[in-house]
Design a protein around this motif. Structure first.
Motif, PDB file in Angstrom:
ATOM      1  N   ILE A  36      -3.915  -3.576  -6.863  1.00  0.00           N
ATOM      2  CA  ILE A  36      -4.372  -3.040  -5.585  1.00  0.00           C
ATOM      3  C   ILE A  36      -3.153  -2.900  -4.676  1.00  0.00           C
ATOM      4  O   ILE A  36      -2.387  -3.849  -4.514  1.00  0.00           O
ATOM      5  N   ALA A  37      -2.979  -1.737  -4.092  1.00  0.00           N
ATOM      6  CA  ALA A  37      -1.834  -1.525  -3.205  1.00  0.00           C
ATOM      7  C   ALA A  37      -2.301  -1.388  -1.763  1.00  0.00           C
ATOM      8  O   ALA A  37      -3.341  -0.778  -1.498  1.00  0.00           O
ATOM      9  N   PHE A  38      -1.546  -1.980  -0.846  1.00  0.00           N
ATOM     10  CA  PHE A  38      -1.807  -1.795   0.583  1.00  0.00           C
ATOM     11  C   PHE A  38      -0.672  -0.962   1.158  1.00  0.00           C
ATOM     12  O   PHE A  38       0.503  -1.304   0.974  1.00  0.00           O
ATOM     13  N   VAL A  39      -1.021   0.111   1.819  1.00  0.00           N
ATOM     14  CA  VAL A  39      -0.004   0.907   2.499  1.00  0.00           C
ATOM     15  C   VAL A  39      -0.430   1.119   3.958  1.00  0.00           C
ATOM     16  O   VAL A  39      -1.580   0.907   4.327  1.00  0.00           O
ATOM     17  N   GLY A  40       0.498   1.551   4.753  1.00  0.00           N
ATOM     18  CA  GLY A  40       0.224   1.770   6.170  1.00  0.00           C
ATOM     19  C   GLY A  40       1.441   1.434   6.987  1.00  0.00           C
ATOM     20  O   GLY A  40       2.374   0.795   6.484  1.00  0.00           O
ATOM     21  N   ALA A 208      -1.318   2.409  -8.918  1.00  0.00           N
ATOM     22  CA  ALA A 208      -2.279   1.336  -8.628  1.00  0.00           C
ATOM     23  C   ALA A 208      -3.708   1.789  -8.959  1.00  0.00           C
ATOM     24  O   ALA A 208      -4.021   2.980  -8.898  1.00  0.00           O
ATOM     25  N   ASP A 209      -4.556   0.848  -9.326  1.00  0.00           N
ATOM     26  CA  ASP A 209      -5.970   1.169  -9.582  1.00  0.00           C
ATOM     27  C   ASP A 209      -6.653   1.593  -8.291  1.00  0.00           C
ATOM     28  O   ASP A 209      -7.563   2.411  -8.292  1.00  0.00           O
ATOM     29  N   LEU A 210      -6.212   1.005  -7.198  1.00  0.00           N
ATOM     30  CA  LEU A 210      -6.782   1.330  -5.894  1.00  0.00           C
ATOM     31  C   LEU A 210      -5.698   1.214  -4.834  1.00  0.00           C
ATOM     32  O   LEU A 210      -4.960   0.232  -4.798  1.00  0.00           O
ATOM     33  N   ILE A 211      -5.604   2.229  -4.002  1.00  0.00           N
ATOM     34  CA  ILE A 211      -4.657   2.193  -2.882  1.00  0.00           C
ATOM     35  C   ILE A 211      -5.483   2.118  -1.600  1.00  0.00           C
ATOM     36  O   ILE A 211      -6.407   2.910  -1.402  1.00  0.00           O
ATOM     37  N   ILE A 212      -5.155   1.132  -0.774  1.00  0.00           N
ATOM     38  CA  ILE A 212      -5.889   0.947   0.476  1.00  0.00           C
ATOM     39  C   ILE A 212      -4.962   1.272   1.638  1.00  0.00           C
ATOM     40  O   ILE A 212      -3.858   0.720   1.732  1.00  0.00           O
ATOM     41  N   GLU A 221      -8.605   4.660   4.695  1.00  0.00           N
ATOM     42  CA  GLU A 221      -8.785   5.466   3.483  1.00  0.00           C
ATOM     43  C   GLU A 221      -8.609   4.550   2.291  1.00  0.00           C
ATOM     44  O   GLU A 221      -7.843   3.590   2.363  1.00  0.00           O
ATOM     45  N   GLN A 222      -9.250   4.858   1.181  1.00  0.00           N
ATOM     46  CA  GLN A 222      -8.943   4.165  -0.071  1.00  0.00           C
ATOM     47  C   GLN A 222      -9.293   5.020  -1.271  1.00  0.00           C
ATOM     48  O   GLN A 222     -10.182   5.869  -1.202  1.00  0.00           O
TER      49      GLN A 222
END
Ligand code: DCP
Ligand code: MG
Length: 241
Positions: A36-40, A208-212, A221-222
């Motif tokens: 899981i990736a967190f961006v922002g 990533a399987d999921l980017i948040i 967004e995700q």
């Protein structure tokens, strides 16, 4: 003992000081082994989420579950041994390089320490130290460069058997060439572990399987890299920026 590594955040709201909400109603489900990736932007709350998974702070509302167990009911020792992390600010102690890599894995052999160092691309610089793996590090690794300290933290994560891994700008101080070289090691590190990754360089989060995507403490967004690009929103802006 925790083994699977499912991590769920349910309606998590948090502020470091009363009256100032930093994370608002965060919901995340990481299945065992997912990335899981967190961006922002800076200050969006990415590191804060990982601080909460580590239970460095108590949340104000909601709950965080690991393998279905509320982390409030998990002993801190157990939490520590089940979460490996490589953070922007490295953590080393006064002791030898070997001891710093081994850390909680007191059973690890010298061969395992070397193998972990190789995964982290740290073996060659360690061999060049005055006493190699027996070189004593001054408090917090003051006698190493910031990038070398990060590589030792990566080696420590590699030797750890923790099913959960947190990478917060894990290679931010490493030069571009080493960073390229270390990519395979990082993949090996993440293999079979639930991984939370924070990186400014979006090329490292695209698989990533999921980017948040976080903004001002909220998920805006995700999805996967392709889904978010197709959406043409904030992630698209960051990516094409
Ligand atoms: N904050 C705070 N007290 C702390 C740490 C952070 O009040 N001990 C505040 C600063 C930010 C907000 O919380 O307004 C979110 O901080 P994060 O460290 O979670 O932000 P990011 O990790 O997203 O930012 P960066 O990309 O700069 O690392
Ligand atoms: Mg941060």
């Amino acid at each position: 003992r925790l083994i699977k590594g499912e991590v769920v955040l349910k309606n998590v709201t948090f502020g470091y000081v009363p009256g100032k909400v930093v994370l608002k109603n965060i919901n995340v489900t990481a299945k065992p082994g997912q990335k899981i990736a967190f961006v922002g932007s800076t200050g969006a709350g990415k590191t804060t989420i990982t601080n909460l998974i580590n239970r460095f702070y108590e949340i104000d509302e909601g709950e965080i579950l690991i393998d279905g167990i509320n982390i409030k009911n998990i002993k801190k020792d157990s939490l520590r041994s089940n979460i490996a992390m490589v953070l922007q600010d490295t953590h080393l102690f006064s002791g030898t390089v070997r001891e710093n890599i081994r850390y909680g894995r007191l059973d690890a052999t010298d061969e395992e320490v070397i193998e972990a160092a190789k995964i982290a691309c740290a073996h060659s610089f360690i061999e060049r130290l005055p006493q190699g793996y027996d070189t004593v590090l001054e408090g917090d690794g003051a006698n190493l460069s910031q990038g070398e300290r990060q590589l030792l933290n990566i080696a420590r994560a590699a030797i750890s058997k923790a099913p959960i891994l947190i990478l917060d700008e894990a290679t931010s101080s490493v030069d571009t060439r080493t960073e390229k070289y270390i990519e395979r090691g990082m993949d090996q590190l993440m293999k079979n572990r639930t991984t939370f990754v924070i990186a400014h360089r979006l090329s490292t989060v695209r698989n990533a399987d999921l980017i948040i995507v976080l903004e001002h403490g909220e998920i805006i967004e995700q999805g996967t890299h392709e889904e978010l690009l197709a959406l043409g929103g904030r992630y698209y802006q960051l990516y094409t920026g």
